[in-house]
Enzyme design. Structure first.
Site, PDB file in Angstrom:
ATOM      1  N   LYS A 286      60.480   3.819  37.107  1.00 38.32           N
ATOM      2  CA  LYS A 286      59.991   2.582  37.266  1.00 38.32           C
ATOM      3  C   LYS A 286      59.080   1.901  36.004  1.00 38.32           C
ATOM      4  CE  LYS A 286      56.179   0.916  40.934  1.00 38.32           C
ATOM      5  NZ  LYS A 286      54.782   1.658  41.686  1.00 38.32           N
ATOM      6  N   GLU A 370      50.151   6.927  57.510  1.00 38.69           N
ATOM      7  CA  GLU A 370      48.676   6.618  58.644  1.00 38.69           C
ATOM      8  C   GLU A 370      48.036   6.448  59.411  1.00 38.69           C
ATOM      9  OE1 GLU A 370      50.555   2.770  55.504  1.00 38.69           O
ATOM     10  OE2 GLU A 370      51.295   4.040  56.965  1.00 38.69           O
ATOM     11  N   ARG A 398      49.206   0.248  62.070  1.00 39.46           N
ATOM     12  CA  ARG A 398      50.522   2.053  62.163  1.00 39.46           C
ATOM     13  C   ARG A 398      49.409   2.720  63.039  1.00 39.46           C
ATOM     14  NH1 ARG A 398      54.761   0.679  58.173  1.00 39.46           N
ATOM     15  NH2 ARG A 398      54.892   2.754  58.390  1.00 39.46           N
TER      16      ARG A 398
END
Length: 631
Positions: A286, A370, A398
């Site tokens: 990243k 979630e 969610r």
């Protein structure tokens, strides 16, 4: 190349400038792709500096994006990007190069892939872990239509922690679907990846073996050196012969260097000759190519615009609501050892870094899960503890079934700190918290609060925590109003509103403005402006509670009120204003009522303030709506 500064002048990119469609990329020699990737990285650095936005993830997929568009016949072949944090290079290569600096701005490019924006954006995203399901749907649909194509779902290792990703992989095997899943493994989502899946990937890395594919599409195993990449060297490996993807039924290939564009093109060309469910495991870094982002990928997950010129030192800003939450969490935990805190991969964004350091045994980052986060809290509450779930409004959507069935139905003592409520500006409709009043207030046993400022947010969190049952405090993104924060925490009376402003009290006629949460301050300003121009009494109420409503104050106000006005940073339909309407109808109080809030449409990106203006929810807009209703 490794860059150390974000360029403020557009870099020279001769190859990239000639690519307005991936077909032009595919006309290049494979030996030229490394230069394309370097030019694309420079251009993304420049563009992100001009527009702000997601940063590290885009730099990490430069070579992958080039290889995918080089090998697959897009848009006829389908690329499905998960989440979309990493889609800027894709947008540049698909005809949007010169508009990329408008990303996340009003009337500019969307922050995430959007079907209405380009035929190359095959699926609109923003929430994680949807790409495999969507890609599988496309593959099966094309099979049914007898018009097959290659479908590639690009998923990060963080997004793979969600149950939905595994549900889709299981189903792909059941259908023997022609689907390629690219697992972009950078040991990160927004925060560092955690849990058993991360350890499993570590085990695969440490075997010293790579599953490759030859030019005929045949798999073979070859040795590779032990990786020393990211945190993998420090993970404890298990028996990597038990490859999870192979056990499910996917053909597994990798791990490959995700920054070797030549190798990636060879792999993808070869894999096109195979059928069935295939998974390509690549490792990337990243922030690749920009030294500060490689060293600190969490900070460089997203950046703000680079200021064009030096300016005077900025005044100290009020704290962010997420920081108010984080400080309250630490303070409350110091007083009660029953407090446990849960986040679905949003430690930094939710302001929980200090709590995680101070109380590591009481902090639970469950990754991008979630649904699990909500039911985990329910299980903790069953054992007499007091869990606090820190979650964004858009992500609690969610976990809605779990909120109803696992928490509220059992009336369990779970506190929800709901961040990013209301409009979120540049992130656009996928991240807007526009529906939480509606989806929570219909659930029995729920108590729902909305603070007008950061001090009230602290006191509401304390109130919610000490209430025995499911509670939610929903607060906006960004900084507060500058209110003084009282360190002493005092519970509010449940369901009790407060009058915060009154103007022209001796007038014969009265307007009562019922303001919720972030719109209280703007409502007071609008009320003062209206009262200065009209001989009408105006009363502004900070409603505080969406559920239970302060019904008594509504009854008291009704005697003198000629017009009720509700104001909320939430969808008008089924929102807090609707709750007021329902009570007045039930109580047979017949009064004109004006409901102000977000319109029944998905609102595209702009600055938060511009979006409020467009919706008529700034002070001037509220004033204009009241004047039109009063005339």
């Amino acid at each position: 190349m490794l860059y150390t500064e974000i360029p403020t002048q557009r870099p020279v990119t001769p190859l990239l400038d000639g690519i307005d469609h991936p077909q032009q990329l595919r006309q290049l020699e494979q030996s030229q792709l490394a230069q394309v990737a370097d030019e694309l990285r420079q251009y993304i650095l420049y563009a992100a500096g001009q527009s702000g936005g997601h940063f590290g993830a885009n730099l990490g997929v430069i070579e992958l994006t080039v290889a995918l568009h080089y090998c697959f016949n897009t848009p006829q072949d389908r690329l499905v990007w998960d989440v979309g944090h990493q889609a800027y290079p894709h947008k540049v290569l698909t005809g949007r190069r010169e508009r990329i600096t408008t990303i996340r701005s009003k009337d500019g490019l969307a922050a995430f892939p959007a079907r209405e924006e380009s035929e190359f954006d095959t699926f609109g995203v923003g929430h994680s872990s949807t790409a495999i399901s969507a890609g599988l749907g496309m593959s099966l649909a094309r099979r049914y239509q007898k018009d097959p194509c290659d479908v590639v779902a690009i998923v990060g290792d963080g997004a793979m922690t969600a149950g939905m990703a595994f549900e889709a992989m299981n189903d792909a095997v059941a259908h023997d679907a022609d689907l390629i899943v690219v697992l972009n493994d950078n040991d990160m989502s927004i925060s560092c990846s955690t849990g058993g899946f991360a350890r499993h990937l570590a085990a695969i890395w440490e075997t010293g073996q790579l599953v490759n594919v030859d030019e005929h599409g045949q798999a073979y195993v070859q040795p590779h050196p032990k990786w020393t990449y990211n945190s993998r060297l420090h993970q404890s490996a298990t028996d990597a012969a038990d490859n999870l993807f192979k056990a499910i039924g996917f053909d597994y290939f990798g791990p490959f260097d995700g920054h070797d564009v030549e190798q990636l093109t060879q792999v993808f060309h070869a894999l096109k000759k195979r059928k069935g469910p295939r998974l390509v495991h690549i490792y990337t870094k990243k922030g690749k190519g920009f030294a500060p982002a490689e060293a600190d990928p969490i900070t460089y997950h997203a950046i703000t615009k680079i200021a064009p010129t030096a300016s005077a030192p900025a005044k100290k800003s009020p704290p962010k609501y997420s920081d108010v939450f984080g400080q309250w969490l630490c303070d409350e935990a110091a007083q009660d050892d029953r407090l446990l805190a849960i986040t679905p991969a949003m430690c930094e964004g939710s302001g929980m870094v200090q709590f995680a350091k101070q109380y590591p045994e009481r902090f639970f980052d469950v990754a991008i899960a979630e649904q699990h986060a909500v039911t985990l809290a329910a299980g903790m509450a069953c054992e007499g503890l007091k869990p606090v779930v820190a979650i964004y409004s858009t992500f609690l959507q969610r976990g809605y079934d779990q909120l109803i069935h696992d928490v509220a139905l059992q009336n369990l003592d779970v506190t929800f700190g709901i961040d990013r409520a209301g409009l979120v500006g540049e992130d656009g409709p996928t991240h807007a918290g526009a529906y939480d009043y509606a989806y929570m207030r219909t659930v029995p046993n729920m108590v729902i609060m909305a603070p007008k400022d950061e001090n009230e947010c602290r006191q509401m969190l304390h109130t919610a925590y000490h209430y025995n049952g499911p509670t939610a405090v929903r607060y906006p993104r960004g900084v507060g109003t500058g209110a003084e924060i009282q360190q002493q925490m005092t519970p509010l009376e449940i369901g009790k509103a407060e009058i915060v402003a009154q103007f022209n009290q001796d007038a014969d006629q009265q307007i009562s403005i019922l303001a919720f949460g972030s719109r209280v301050e703007a409502s007071v300003e609008a009320a003062e402006l209206f009262a200065s121009k009209h001989s009408v009494a105006v009363c502004v109420v900070n409603m505080r509670f969406v559920k239970p409503l302060d019904e008594q104050i509504l009854r008291d106000l009704a005697a003198d009120t000629k017009l009720f006005v509700t104001v909320e940073e939430h969808a008008v339909m089924a929102g807090a204003g609707s709750a007021v309407n329902e009570f007045l109808a039930r109580a047979k109080i017949i009064k004109p009522i004006l409901n102000l809030g977000l319109p029944d449409t998905f609102l595209h990106q702009a600055t938060h303030q511009q979006m409020l203006i467009d919706c008529g929810l700034d002070a001037k807009g509220i004033l204009l709506s009241i004047e039109q209703a009063w005339s």
